[in-house]
Motif scaffolding. Structure first.
Motif, PDB file in Angstrom:
ATOM      1  N   ASN A 425       7.664  16.133 -16.619  1.00 10.73           N
ATOM      2  CA  ASN A 425       7.476  17.590 -15.177  1.00 10.73           C
ATOM      3  C   ASN A 425       6.569  16.903 -14.525  1.00 10.73           C
ATOM      4  O   ASN A 425       5.764  17.547 -13.228  1.00 10.73           O
ATOM      5  CB  ASN A 425       6.246  18.103 -15.865  1.00 10.73           C
ATOM      6  N   GLU A 426       6.726  15.567 -13.550  1.00 12.39           N
ATOM      7  CA  GLU A 426       6.156  14.527 -12.326  1.00 12.39           C
ATOM      8  C   GLU A 426       4.660  14.918 -12.847  1.00 12.39           C
ATOM      9  O   GLU A 426       4.535  14.949 -10.953  1.00 12.39           O
ATOM     10  CB  GLU A 426       6.884  14.564 -11.545  1.00 12.39           C
ATOM     11  N   ILE A 427       3.445  15.467 -12.923  1.00 14.39           N
ATOM     12  CA  ILE A 427       2.176  15.420 -13.342  1.00 14.39           C
ATOM     13  C   ILE A 427       1.819  14.290 -12.442  1.00 14.39           C
ATOM     14  O   ILE A 427       1.618  13.049 -12.665  1.00 14.39           O
ATOM     15  CB  ILE A 427       1.573  15.774 -14.599  1.00 14.39           C
ATOM     16  N   MET A 428       0.706  14.510 -11.460  1.00 17.05           N
ATOM     17  CA  MET A 428       0.001  13.750 -10.692  1.00 17.05           C
ATOM     18  C   MET A 428      -1.111  12.129 -11.648  1.00 17.05           C
ATOM     19  O   MET A 428      -1.957  13.483 -12.925  1.00 17.05           O
ATOM     20  CB  MET A 428      -0.999  13.818  -9.390  1.00 17.05           C
ATOM     21  N   LEU A 429      -0.911  11.186 -11.617  1.00 18.31           N
ATOM     22  CA  LEU A 429      -1.254  10.971 -13.096  1.00 18.31           C
ATOM     23  C   LEU A 429      -2.336   9.557 -12.057  1.00 18.31           C
ATOM     24  O   LEU A 429      -1.653   8.512 -11.787  1.00 18.31           O
ATOM     25  CB  LEU A 429      -0.773  10.395 -14.497  1.00 18.31           C
ATOM     26  N   LEU A 430      -3.776   9.931 -12.156  1.00 20.44           N
ATOM     27  CA  LEU A 430      -4.536   8.603 -11.478  1.00 20.44           C
ATOM     28  C   LEU A 430      -5.412   8.034 -12.821  1.00 20.44           C
ATOM     29  O   LEU A 430      -5.522   8.495 -13.471  1.00 20.44           O
ATOM     30  CB  LEU A 430      -5.348   9.638 -10.722  1.00 20.44           C
ATOM     31  N   VAL A 431      -5.252   7.165 -12.592  1.00 19.30           N
ATOM     32  CA  VAL A 431      -5.282   5.934 -13.204  1.00 19.30           C
ATOM     33  C   VAL A 431      -6.050   4.457 -12.347  1.00 19.30           C
ATOM     34  O   VAL A 431      -6.327   4.041 -11.136  1.00 19.30           O
ATOM     35  CB  VAL A 431      -4.266   4.735 -13.778  1.00 19.30           C
ATOM     36  N   LYS A 432      -7.360   4.956 -12.991  1.00 20.69           N
ATOM     37  CA  LYS A 432      -9.018   4.111 -12.208  1.00 20.69           C
ATOM     38  C   LYS A 432      -8.682   2.403 -12.782  1.00 20.69           C
ATOM     39  O   LYS A 432      -8.397   2.065 -13.652  1.00 20.69           O
ATOM     40  CB  LYS A 432     -10.537   4.138 -12.670  1.00 20.69           C
ATOM     41  N   GLN A 433      -8.649   1.829 -11.942  1.00 18.88           N
ATOM     42  CA  GLN A 433      -8.785   0.471 -11.961  1.00 18.88           C
ATOM     43  C   GLN A 433      -9.796  -0.685 -11.420  1.00 18.88           C
ATOM     44  O   GLN A 433     -10.038   0.418 -10.055  1.00 18.88           O
ATOM     45  CB  GLN A 433      -7.152  -0.428 -11.656  1.00 18.88           C
ATOM     46  N   ASN A 434     -10.604  -1.642 -12.310  1.00 16.42           N
ATOM     47  CA  ASN A 434     -11.279  -1.725 -11.746  1.00 16.42           C
ATOM     48  C   ASN A 434     -11.484  -2.722 -10.337  1.00 16.42           C
ATOM     49  O   ASN A 434     -11.977  -3.138  -9.396  1.00 16.42           O
ATOM     50  CB  ASN A 434     -11.850  -2.315 -12.621  1.00 16.42           C
ATOM     51  N   THR A 435     -10.390  -3.992 -10.816  1.00 16.95           N
ATOM     52  CA  THR A 435     -10.121  -5.011  -9.246  1.00 16.95           C
ATOM     53  C   THR A 435      -8.799  -5.138  -9.009  1.00 16.95           C
ATOM     54  O   THR A 435      -9.080  -4.618  -7.490  1.00 16.95           O
ATOM     55  CB  THR A 435     -10.067  -6.274 -10.581  1.00 16.95           C
ATOM     56  N   SER A 436      -7.560  -4.688  -8.864  1.00 15.87           N
ATOM     57  CA  SER A 436      -6.400  -4.233  -8.436  1.00 15.87           C
ATOM     58  C   SER A 436      -5.465  -3.257  -9.065  1.00 15.87           C
ATOM     59  O   SER A 436      -5.742  -3.173 -10.062  1.00 15.87           O
ATOM     60  CB  SER A 436      -5.301  -5.930  -8.319  1.00 15.87           C
ATOM     61  N   GLY A 437      -4.904  -2.499  -8.840  1.00 19.88           N
ATOM     62  CA  GLY A 437      -3.604  -1.152  -8.292  1.00 19.88           C
ATOM     63  C   GLY A 437      -2.094  -2.271  -8.780  1.00 19.88           C
ATOM     64  O   GLY A 437      -1.629  -1.601  -9.031  1.00 19.88           O
ATOM     65  N   GLU A 438      -2.073  -3.552  -8.595  1.00 18.52           N
ATOM     66  CA  GLU A 438      -0.787  -3.992  -8.338  1.00 18.52           C
ATOM     67  C   GLU A 438       0.159  -4.601  -9.653  1.00 18.52           C
ATOM     68  O   GLU A 438       0.974  -4.112  -9.767  1.00 18.52           O
ATOM     69  CB  GLU A 438      -1.363  -5.666  -7.916  1.00 18.52           C
ATOM     70  N   LEU A 439      -1.021  -4.366 -11.093  1.00 19.08           N
ATOM     71  CA  LEU A 439       0.093  -3.996 -11.910  1.00 19.08           C
ATOM     72  C   LEU A 439       1.177  -2.275 -12.395  1.00 19.08           C
ATOM     73  O   LEU A 439       1.935  -2.681 -12.327  1.00 19.08           O
ATOM     74  CB  LEU A 439      -0.962  -3.840 -13.570  1.00 19.08           C
ATOM     75  N   LEU A 440       0.098  -1.304 -12.108  1.00 23.88           N
ATOM     76  CA  LEU A 440       0.150  -0.254 -11.737  1.00 23.88           C
ATOM     77  C   LEU A 440       1.668   0.286 -10.790  1.00 23.88           C
ATOM     78  O   LEU A 440       3.182   0.380 -10.956  1.00 23.88           O
ATOM     79  CB  LEU A 440      -0.707   0.615 -11.959  1.00 23.88           C
ATOM     80  N   ASN A 441       1.267  -0.553  -9.696  1.00 23.77           N
ATOM     81  CA  ASN A 441       2.497  -0.925  -9.143  1.00 23.77           C
ATOM     82  C   ASN A 441       3.462  -0.950  -9.650  1.00 23.77           C
ATOM     83  O   ASN A 441       5.147  -0.903  -8.739  1.00 23.77           O
ATOM     84  CB  ASN A 441       2.000  -0.959  -7.224  1.00 23.77           C
ATOM     85  N   LEU A 442       4.048  -2.021 -10.519  1.00 18.69           N
ATOM     86  CA  LEU A 442       4.557  -2.973 -10.606  1.00 18.69           C
ATOM     87  C   LEU A 442       5.897  -1.898 -11.597  1.00 18.69           C
ATOM     88  O   LEU A 442       6.768  -1.723 -11.634  1.00 18.69           O
ATOM     89  CB  LEU A 442       4.278  -3.840 -10.708  1.00 18.69           C
ATOM     90  N   VAL A 443       5.457  -0.963 -12.352  1.00 21.15           N
ATOM     91  CA  VAL A 443       5.537  -0.592 -13.143  1.00 21.15           C
ATOM     92  C   VAL A 443       6.374   1.248 -12.077  1.00 21.15           C
ATOM     93  O   VAL A 443       6.745   2.409 -13.081  1.00 21.15           O
ATOM     94  CB  VAL A 443       4.913   0.463 -14.792  1.00 21.15           C
ATOM     95  N   ARG A 444       6.063   1.481 -11.766  1.00 28.54           N
ATOM     96  CA  ARG A 444       6.211   2.509 -10.748  1.00 28.54           C
ATOM     97  C   ARG A 444       6.983   2.407  -9.337  1.00 28.54           C
ATOM     98  O   ARG A 444       7.224   1.179  -8.970  1.00 28.54           O
ATOM     99  CB  ARG A 444       5.321   3.846 -10.461  1.00 28.54           C
ATOM    100  N   ILE A 445       7.772   3.347  -8.758  1.00 28.42           N
ATOM    101  CA  ILE A 445       8.360   3.668  -7.413  1.00 28.42           C
ATOM    102  C   ILE A 445       7.799   4.237  -6.633  1.00 28.42           C
ATOM    103  O   ILE A 445       7.966   5.440  -6.853  1.00 28.42           O
ATOM    104  CB  ILE A 445       9.625   3.560  -8.538  1.00 28.42           C
ATOM    105  N   ASP A 446       7.670   3.827  -5.586  1.00 30.45           N
ATOM    106  CA  ASP A 446       7.193   5.054  -4.296  1.00 30.45           C
ATOM    107  C   ASP A 446       8.371   5.714  -4.184  1.00 30.45           C
ATOM    108  O   ASP A 446       9.726   5.708  -3.881  1.00 30.45           O
ATOM    109  CB  ASP A 446       6.747   3.817  -3.701  1.00 30.45           C
ATOM    110  N   PRO A 447       8.160   7.216  -4.374  1.00 30.94           N
ATOM    111  CA  PRO A 447       8.439   8.204  -3.985  1.00 30.94           C
ATOM    112  C   PRO A 447       9.294   8.183  -2.841  1.00 30.94           C
ATOM    113  O   PRO A 447       9.885   8.868  -2.468  1.00 30.94           O
ATOM    114  CB  PRO A 447       7.861   9.723  -4.490  1.00 30.94           C
ATOM    115  N   SER A 448       8.404   7.688  -2.129  1.00 30.93           N
ATOM    116  CA  SER A 448       8.968   7.735  -0.500  1.00 30.93           C
ATOM    117  C   SER A 448       9.964   6.435  -0.005  1.00 30.93           C
ATOM    118  O   SER A 448      10.422   6.185   0.929  1.00 30.93           O
ATOM    119  CB  SER A 448       8.084   7.791   0.889  1.00 30.93           C
ATOM    120  N   ALA A 449      10.281   5.519  -1.041  1.00 31.29           N
ATOM    121  CA  ALA A 449      11.123   4.081  -1.066  1.00 31.29           C
ATOM    122  C   ALA A 449      12.839   5.085  -0.771  1.00 31.29           C
ATOM    123  O   ALA A 449      13.091   6.065  -0.926  1.00 31.29           O
ATOM    124  CB  ALA A 449      11.219   3.936  -2.214  1.00 31.29           C
ATOM    125  N   SER A 450      13.017   4.223   0.700  1.00 31.42           N
ATOM    126  CA  SER A 450      14.691   4.700   0.820  1.00 31.42           C
ATOM    127  C   SER A 450      15.758   5.289  -0.350  1.00 31.42           C
ATOM    128  O   SER A 450      16.687   5.235  -0.089  1.00 31.42           O
ATOM    129  CB  SER A 450      14.773   4.286   2.212  1.00 31.42           C
TER     130      SER A 450
END
Length: 645
Positions: A425-450
């Motif tokens: 259902n594409e629920i918005m899921l906010l995940v707290k990261q202490n130092t960097s969010g790059e790991l999570l950015n790798l497992v998702r695809i930006d919805p605005s990606a062409s």
């Protein structure tokens, strides 16, 4: 200067002595200078007094080749060491001072360089300067490094603050060090000393001091209290809390400039008066970040369909120690929770072990459009996971889940193993990261990606990292400008019963400077709901092309929304409604025009006559119904945004 002094003294002395010899044994004066600096001395016997000539050569060799070289080498080495260790004093003017170093500093420096490209940025820290310089420069480019100076000293030392010429600064950031004990107390002490230094040097304008308050209790205190008059005369105190900044970024601003992550608001595209949907924010982990998200949501999540459909915003907090944290939270904000409906539930081994409901102390029931739920449970419990699945599948809910435990690894694991319905259902899921969010950015695809097809299913598409230490405070002043404008609008409306036609900056700034810190926060929380109000009537606050005049029924509806927001804000700031006896006294004072100013008397004691349902609002001492203020801020919100850019 030292070299020139040696040259003049000894060179002059040798020339005088040379002139005392007979002309036939005298050197040419240029030869004297040459010998002094080590010129070839083979011709000494043919050109003058050989003994005097050798004396000049020997003394020159001793001075220049021996003493001066080692002397100046030591001086230069000492200067280099002083620079490396941050012990150099500088003559600053119109610079920016950052007191303390932590992970937020590189982000703030980047923003400051863009805002003040030719301004010196002086960072004062008790940490090892070489380590700080290495950490900082790895995150900056060459241009951003150019005007940075790092100094080693105590931030609460009056001598150190004077050395950094704090009274001539254009702005000060009091951030402190992560290693500090009682960081907030040190910061406030630092603030007082800066005010004293500004007074001592007769600074005429007030110095902006942006101050990080690490503890939520300190931050909440300065939302309800004010600094002393002596400090206020010299300092424009701007307190902020790291968790609050991130909560605002996620729930209101909607974007992280540093990490390039976008966040959707709790109401997504907006909630209109005829909508059957309601906002539900679920927070997993009652950590400081989790609690701040809950408080920020309570401030901003107010929508028209509470008036038309009775739909309340629901905030659910889940933690294994939920009872303890609930008791602490409700005691800290007792005025709010006295008026709020909330529930407590214990879930263990797949079933409800205990449930308790708390009702508003108001006999007619809660008039707030917010309700809370506290669940004591392990997030991995089968029943808890089933609840998350049911909430995600409920079409009436606009669900957002925030994972806010202390450890980043646990947050990632929790986010990646949610019930399937959360992803489907594409629920918005906010995940707290202490130092960097790059790991999570790798497992998702930006919805605005062409390259992403609109209907394509991407499991982790709606995961968003937040709370990273390398991001946080935004130097920009847009929201503060909105708050200044809303304060001016409110005051103007009080005096003239209409919205202003222009917004004179000098007058607006002067009125803002005279406000208490708590009143400034009231204006801040007011403007944070403007984007949501505009979305509820089909407008985007960022797109002026779709702006239009509000209809009368829309103004009335949004005025009610504004009053609901104001009720919550005042209660969270420690005010309570008047009881029956106090209400009768104030009403009689206003009706009889006895001018006892009882409304103001009780307000000064954090008892407010106007904390009540919109329909029960009465006339004040001006003879007008106070609903006009809610109407006024709605009518003027477009001008507030337009003049605050």
């Amino acid at each position: 200067m030292w070299l020139l002094s040696f040259f003049l003294i000894f060179g002059g002395l040798f020339i005088v002595v040379n002139r005392m010899y007979p002309s036939d044994s005298r050197f040419d004066e240029w030869d004297i200078i040459g010998l002094f600096f080590g010129q070839d001395s083979n011709y000494l016997a043919d050109n003058g007094n050989v003994y005097f000539g050798y004396l000049v050569v020997i003394i020159g060799a001793i001075i220049f080749n021996g003493l001066l070289i080692s002397f100046f080498a030591n001086i230069m080495q000492g200067k280099v060491n002083d620079f490396r260790k941050g012990h150099v004093k500088y003559s600053f003017d119109k610079h920016v001072v950052i007191l303390g170093y932590n992970d937020m500093v590189p982000d703030i420096v980047k923003q400051l360089v863009k805002l003040y490209p030719k301004c010196d940025i002086a960072i004062q820290t008790t940490l090892d300067v070489e380590n700080v310089r290495t950490k900082l420069y790895t995150k900056l480019d060459e241009k951003e490094e150019r005007n940075i100076v790092i100094i080693n000293n105590q931030r609460d030392s009056e001598e150190a603050l004077t050395d950094i010429v704090v009274h001539k600064a254009r702005k000060v950031y009091i951030l402190g060090e992560d290693e500090d004990v009682d960081r907030d107390a040190i910061s406030i002490n630092c603030l007082k000393k800066i005010a004293d230094i500004c007074a001592k040097h007769n600074r005429t304008d007030r110095l902006q001091c942006v101050t990080l308050l690490q503890n939520q209790s300190s931050f909440v205190f300065f939302q309800t209290a004010d600094i002393t008059k002596d400090i206020k005369e010299r300092i424009e105190f701007i307190p902020f809390n790291f968790d609050e900044v991130w909560a605002r970024k996620v729930l209101v601003t909607g974007k992280s400039e540093i990490n390039g992550v976008t966040y959707t608001p709790l109401d997504r595209e907006g909630i209109a008066g005829d909508s059957e949907k309601y906002v539900h924010l679920v927070i997993l982990g009652m950590t400081p970040m989790g609690l701040m998200l809950a408080l920020e949501a309570a401030h901003v999540a107010h929508y028209p369909n509470f008036i038309t459909k009775g739909k309340k915003t629901k905030i659910t907090l889940v933690d294994i120690e939920a009872r303890r944290e609930m008791d602490f939270m409700t005691s800290c904000f007792n005025s709010f929770f006295d008026q709020c409906d909330y529930t407590y539930m214990e879930i263990e081994k797949g079933k409800v072990g205990f449930e308790e409901r708390f009702k508003s102390i108001t006999p007619t029931g809660s008039f707030l459009d917010i309700e809370f739920e506290f669940i004591q449970s392990n997030v991995a419990d089968d029943m808890m996971r089933q609840k998350l699945s049911d909430w995600a599948d409920d079409k009436e809910q606009i669900l957002t889940i925030a994972v806010c435990f202390q450890k980043s690894a646990r947050n990632i694991a929790t986010a990646l193993y949610m019930p399937d319905k959360v992803y489907e259902n594409e629920i918005m899921l906010l995940v707290k990261q202490n130092t960097s969010g790059e790991l999570l950015n790798l497992v998702r695809i930006d919805p605005s990606a062409s390259d992403q097809r609109p209907g394509e299913y991407v499991k982790y598409r709606n995961i968003r990292p937040f709370g990273m230490n390398n991001d946080g405070y935004e130097v920009g002043e847009r929201i503060e400008n909105w708050a200044k404008n809303i304060n001016y609008l409110y005051s103007y409306y009080y005096d003239n019963n209409k919205i202003p036609t222009d917004y004179p900056k000098d007058k607006i700034d002067m009125m803002w400077n005279d406000l208490s810190v708590s009143d400034k926060w009231s204006s801040m929380y007011n403007v944070l709901t403007i984007p949501g109000k505009m979305r509820s009537v089909g407008m985007d606050y960022q797109d002026k092309n779709v702006w239009r005049a509000l209809k009368d029924d829309e103004i009335e509806l949004l005025a009610r929304v504004e009053h609901n927001r104001w009720n919550v804000e005042r209660l969270l700031c420690g005010y309570r409604p008047t009881n029956e006896e106090e209400t009768a006294k104030i009403k009689d004072d206003i009706d009889q025009k006895s001018n006892k100013k009882l409304k103001k008397y009780y307000k000064n004691r954090n008892i407010h006559y106007d904390i009540r349902p919109y329909d029960e609002l009465c006339n004040d001492e001006t003879g007008f119904n106070v609903r006009r203020f809610d109407v006024g801020v709605v009518e003027g919100m477009f001008d507030v945004v337009k003049n605050g850019e």
